[in-house]
Design an enzyme around this catalytic site. Structure first.
Site, PDB file in Angstrom:
ATOM      1  N   SER A 150      20.902  11.138   7.446  1.00  0.00           N
ATOM      2  CA  SER A 150      19.985  10.615   6.426  1.00  0.00           C
ATOM      3  C   SER A 150      19.267  11.780   5.757  1.00  0.00           C
ATOM      4  CB  SER A 150      18.942   9.709   7.085  1.00  0.00           C
ATOM      5  OG  SER A 150      17.886   9.444   6.169  1.00  0.00           O
ATOM      6  N   TYR A 165      12.994   9.110  13.683  1.00  0.00           N
ATOM      7  CA  TYR A 165      14.269   8.882  12.977  1.00  0.00           C
ATOM      8  C   TYR A 165      14.807  10.210  12.432  1.00  0.00           C
ATOM      9  CZ  TYR A 165      17.304   6.689   9.342  1.00  0.00           C
ATOM     10  OH  TYR A 165      18.341   6.291   8.519  1.00  0.00           O
TER      11      TYR A 165
HETATM   12  N1  LIG Z   1      19.763   2.245   3.660  1.00  0.00           N
HETATM   13  C1  LIG Z   1      19.280   3.470   3.590  1.00  0.00           C
HETATM   14  O1  LIG Z   1      18.421   3.774   2.776  1.00  0.00           O
HETATM   15  C2  LIG Z   1      19.819   4.533   4.488  1.00  0.00           C
HETATM   16  C3  LIG Z   1      19.494   5.859   4.195  1.00  0.00           C
HETATM   17  C4  LIG Z   1      19.948   6.852   5.039  1.00  0.00           C
HETATM   18  C5  LIG Z   1      20.730   6.542   6.135  1.00  0.00           C
HETATM   19  N2  LIG Z   1      21.023   5.242   6.391  1.00  0.00           N
HETATM   20  C6  LIG Z   1      21.829   4.954   7.573  1.00  0.00           C
HETATM   21  O2  LIG Z   1      22.974   4.225   7.177  1.00  0.00           O
HETATM   22  C7  LIG Z   1      23.399   3.401   8.268  1.00  0.00           C
HETATM   23  C8  LIG Z   1      23.581   1.969   7.793  1.00  0.00           C
HETATM   24  O3  LIG Z   1      22.319   1.492   7.377  1.00  0.00           O
HETATM   25  P1  LIG Z   1      22.098   0.215   6.465  1.00  0.00           P
HETATM   26  O4  LIG Z   1      21.197   0.625   5.408  1.00  0.00           O
HETATM   27  O5  LIG Z   1      23.397  -0.410   6.141  1.00  0.00           O
HETATM   28  O6  LIG Z   1      21.238  -0.677   7.485  1.00  0.00           O
HETATM   29  P2  LIG Z   1      21.449  -2.137   8.062  1.00  0.00           P
HETATM   30  O7  LIG Z   1      20.241  -2.425   8.874  1.00  0.00           O
HETATM   31  O8  LIG Z   1      21.812  -3.068   6.969  1.00  0.00           O
HETATM   32  O9  LIG Z   1      22.709  -1.967   9.011  1.00  0.00           O
HETATM   33  C9  LIG Z   1      22.628  -1.373  10.276  1.00  0.00           C
HETATM   34  C10 LIG Z   1      23.547  -2.120  11.208  1.00  0.00           C
HETATM   35  O10 LIG Z   1      23.549  -1.478  12.489  1.00  0.00           O
HETATM   36  C11 LIG Z   1      23.569  -2.506  13.468  1.00  0.00           C
HETATM   37  N3  LIG Z   1      23.051  -2.013  14.742  1.00  0.00           N
HETATM   38  C12 LIG Z   1      21.763  -1.718  15.052  1.00  0.00           C
HETATM   39  N4  LIG Z   1      21.680  -1.358  16.332  1.00  0.00           N
HETATM   40  C13 LIG Z   1      22.933  -1.431  16.848  1.00  0.00           C
HETATM   41  C14 LIG Z   1      23.477  -1.189  18.132  1.00  0.00           C
HETATM   42  N5  LIG Z   1      22.710  -0.799  19.171  1.00  0.00           N
HETATM   43  N6  LIG Z   1      24.804  -1.364  18.321  1.00  0.00           N
HETATM   44  C15 LIG Z   1      25.606  -1.771  17.281  1.00  0.00           C
HETATM   45  N7  LIG Z   1      25.135  -2.023  16.053  1.00  0.00           N
HETATM   46  C16 LIG Z   1      23.806  -1.851  15.836  1.00  0.00           C
HETATM   47  C17 LIG Z   1      22.693  -3.605  12.889  1.00  0.00           C
HETATM   48  O11 LIG Z   1      22.914  -4.855  13.531  1.00  0.00           O
HETATM   49  C18 LIG Z   1      23.100  -3.578  11.435  1.00  0.00           C
HETATM   50  O12 LIG Z   1      24.191  -4.447  11.178  1.00  0.00           O
HETATM   51  C19 LIG Z   1      22.333   3.568   9.358  1.00  0.00           C
HETATM   52  O13 LIG Z   1      22.785   4.521  10.301  1.00  0.00           O
HETATM   53  C20 LIG Z   1      21.146   4.092   8.599  1.00  0.00           C
HETATM   54  O14 LIG Z   1      20.283   4.829   9.434  1.00  0.00           O
HETATM   55  C21 LIG Z   1      20.604   4.231   5.599  1.00  0.00           C
END
Ligand SMILES: NC(=O)c1ccc[n+]([C@@H]2O[C@H](COP(=O)([O-])OP(=O)(O)OC[C@H]3O[C@@H](n4cnc5c(N)ncnc54)[C@H](O)[C@@H]3O)[C@@H](O)[C@H]2O)c1
Length: 259
Positions: A150, A165
């Site tokens: 991230s 985080y």
């Molecule tokens: N959306 C953003 O702005 C952003 C920015 C930087 C990084 N990210 C990263 O991108 C990735 C996806 O994020 P997103 O925005 O789609 O979020 P999201 O919350 O929509 O999706 C995250 C998914 O991970 C699953 N999850 C959580 N804990 C888990 C576990 N212990 N085992 C298996 N699955 C698990 C959740 O059920 C969910 O479906 C994440 O790693 C997040 O940190 C997101």
């Protein structure tokens, strides 16, 4: 090998508006077979049904509930998909590890329990997936791994999540670089996606227009990211043509953090 004879594992695929959903659809359209993984059983089964309607000829999809922090659960998911007399899916060639949780708690208030959970899902989960997929890829002499860091790992905060985080996502960067170095000689590339703010529900629920506008103010292209922006890059990093892209910190942030 036709791409339908290869499986990409996508974790975090259960979320309704998440990046994993966009990646699963994109890879299905590219012809991959898919193992979709999420701790949310209903969500991941929904995704498998959706994606099942889009698969290329000869491709398959399996959705499995799995907590990526559990070595036993991760090993069991891979066994179920790839082992036994008639494996449910063709060999694993790609991994896009997206399972993650946020941590908006100010540093001085972070409990050890929150720290441990944030590290477990974001960092330890990445390790377990790299090991489980990486062993099979090394044995086959070919593989593509994409981990998810991230912009918070680079900037220490500034969007929603804070220090715990940032630390966990910085661990993902170190893991990706170490894995790129160790697995590269075996034909396996490892890269880290570094998204800026993306329009999903991970930052405390759906972003309203005011929050999006505020975040977009710090982004040269003038908008927050969409899940499809990440899916495009993940699909490229999994492609045959990306074989010389290894160990990168691949920013997909509209120019928010240039380095
Ligand atoms: N959306 C953003 O702005 C952003 C920015 C930087 C990084 N990210 C990263 O991108 C990735 C996806 O994020 P997103 O925005 O789609 O979020 P999201 O919350 O929509 O999706 C995250 C998914 O991970 C699953 N999850 C959580 N804990 C888990 C576990 N212990 N085992 C298996 N699955 C698990 C959740 O059920 C969910 O479906 C994440 O790693 C997040 O940190 C997101």
């Amino acid at each position: 090998m036709p791409v339908s004879g290869r499986t990409a594992v996508v974790t975090g695929a259960g979320s309704e508006r998440g990046i994993g959903r966009a990646v699963a659809h994109r890879l299905a359209r590219d012809g991959w077979s898919l193992l979709l993984v999420d701790v949310d059983d209903d969500g991941v089964q929904r995704r498998a049904r959706e994606v099942g309607a889009e698969l290329a000829d000869g491709a398959s999809v399996v959705g499995l509930a799995c907590d990526v922090t559990s070595p036993d659960a991760v090993a069991a998911a891979f066994r179920e998909a790839f082992e036994g007399e008639s494996p449910r899916l063709p060999p694993v060639v790609g991994l896009v590890n997206l399972a993650g949780i946020p941590s908006p708690t100010p540093l001085l208030d972070v409990t050890l329990a929150e720290w441990d959970r944030v590290m477990a899902v974001n960092a330890t989960g990445s390790l377990l997936l790299v090991q489980e997929a990486g062993r099979r890829m090394v044995a086959a002499g070919h593989g593509r791994i994409v981990l998810t860091s991230s912009v918070t790992a680079l900037d220490g905060g500034g969007t929603f999540s804070k220090s715990a985080y940032a630390a966990a996502k910085a661990a993902v960067l170190g893991l990706a670089r170490g894995a790129a170095r160790e697995l590269g000689p075996h034909g396996v590339t490892v890269n880290a996606l570094v998204p800026g703010p993306v329009d999903t529900d991970i930052m405390g629920g759906a972003l309203d227009d005011e929050r999006k506008a505020r975040m977009a103010g710090g982004i040269p292209v003038g908008r927050v990211g969409q899940p499809a922006d990440l899916a495009e890059v993940a699909a490229f990093l999994l492609s045959d043509g990306a074989g010389f892209v290894n160990g990168t910190t691949f920013s997909v942030d509209g120019g928010m953090h240039m380095h």
